[in-house]
Design a protein around this motif. Sequence first.
Motif, PDB file in Angstrom:
ATOM      1  N   ASN A  38     125.275 -56.421  11.446  1.00  0.00           N
ATOM      2  CA  ASN A  38     126.108 -57.818  11.768  1.00  0.00           C
ATOM      3  C   ASN A  38     125.190 -58.773  12.513  1.00  0.00           C
ATOM      4  OD1 ASN A  38     125.089 -56.807  14.224  1.00  0.00           O
ATOM      5  ND2 ASN A  38     127.290 -56.058  15.113  1.00  0.00           N
ATOM      6  N   LEU A  39     125.679 -59.723  12.890  1.00  0.00           N
ATOM      7  CA  LEU A  39     124.699 -61.058  13.156  1.00  0.00           C
ATOM      8  C   LEU A  39     123.836 -60.488  14.458  1.00  0.00           C
ATOM      9  CD1 LEU A  39     124.215 -64.112  12.949  1.00  0.00           C
ATOM     10  CD2 LEU A  39     126.029 -64.449  14.643  1.00  0.00           C
ATOM     11  N   HIS A  40     124.459 -59.628  15.370  1.00  0.00           N
ATOM     12  CA  HIS A  40     123.677 -59.176  16.395  1.00  0.00           C
ATOM     13  C   HIS A  40     122.316 -58.400  16.284  1.00  0.00           C
ATOM     14  CE1 HIS A  40     122.821 -57.971  20.751  1.00  0.00           C
ATOM     15  NE2 HIS A  40     122.514 -56.652  20.136  1.00  0.00           N
ATOM     16  N   ALA A  41     122.575 -57.820  14.978  1.00  0.00           N
ATOM     17  CA  ALA A  41     121.436 -56.942  14.634  1.00  0.00           C
ATOM     18  C   ALA A  41     120.407 -57.736  14.187  1.00  0.00           C
ATOM     19  CB  ALA A  41     121.683 -55.966  13.653  1.00  0.00           C
ATOM     20  N   VAL A  42     120.983 -58.817  13.252  1.00  0.00           N
ATOM     21  CA  VAL A  42     119.863 -59.788  12.691  1.00  0.00           C
ATOM     22  C   VAL A  42     119.336 -60.471  13.825  1.00  0.00           C
ATOM     23  CG1 VAL A  42     119.828 -61.864  11.025  1.00  0.00           C
ATOM     24  CG2 VAL A  42     121.166 -59.945  10.381  1.00  0.00           C
ATOM     25  N   ARG A  43     120.114 -61.264  14.652  1.00  0.00           N
ATOM     26  CA  ARG A  43     119.392 -61.867  15.654  1.00  0.00           C
ATOM     27  C   ARG A  43     118.391 -60.961  16.540  1.00  0.00           C
ATOM     28  NH1 ARG A  43     123.624 -63.355  18.192  1.00  0.00           N
ATOM     29  NH2 ARG A  43     123.414 -65.564  17.547  1.00  0.00           N
TER      30      ARG A  43
END
Length: 283
Positions: free
Chosen positions: A74-79
């Motif tokens: 998800n976006l948190h992991a990518v960030r």
Amino acid sequence: MTRIAYFDCFSGASGDMLLGAWLDAGVDIDALRTALALLKLPDYEVTLVKQVRHGISGSKFDVLDQGHDRPARNLHAVRYIVEESDLPEPVIEASMRVFTRLAEAEAQVHGTTVDEVHFHEVGAIDALVDIVGFCWAAHHLDIEEVYASALPVGSGTVRTEHGLLPVPAPATLNLLASAGAPILAGEARGELVTPTGAAILTTLARFSRPSMTVHQVGYGFGTKEFAWPNMVRVWIGETLEEQGPADRWRAAEHDHAHDHPHDHEGGHTHAHPHDDDDHDHHH
């Protein structure tokens, strides 16, 4: 003057085509590999192959994913991956703007929130490499502004993690709509603009062609073969100060009037404009 880049997307745009164009314009592939290594992503390789298609020389960039059972990030992991790297801060900031816009488009399509959306395509290795690589290359080239042409999006269907979807894919269409990006009609069958390509351009580019001087040109090939060369062209150069019609006319008069001394009664000289000089450029 401002250092700028213009992407001529007459055959659409994908992440690998956009990054391939940067590389073909002169960005060193080994320097890109060194920068991408800062993401600490395992089991992948990037390749760049010079090709000639339809008589035009360019580069085909690819990401080879050698891992198995990749997580649906998800976006948190990518960030976390991007912000914990030692990449330059402008590269991190630009990359996260692209990923956030892409996550917002996916969340809207699936009726969920940005925090809840899990995306295979977006979190995949190739999307991380394409987006971060594009932003790093722009920073590496000291590009201050990015421009892009109108986009032909294709037609038909495309196979995704969610099955067959219409072209343009829903996330792509959301991205283009939210940016007011100009879309061109065309007869091409297949996906010409991918979600990653749309996210990069709608986040970082203005959709217009600037007045500019061009110093470097690069051609990034896509995977599909069409009746035309399937590629993106990038023009790299500097802004050119706009001239109004009167300014251009005065410049033309200056260029075409030369002082040639002639003997006249009284011993004076004057200039004769070359009204009959036709400067034709035959291509």
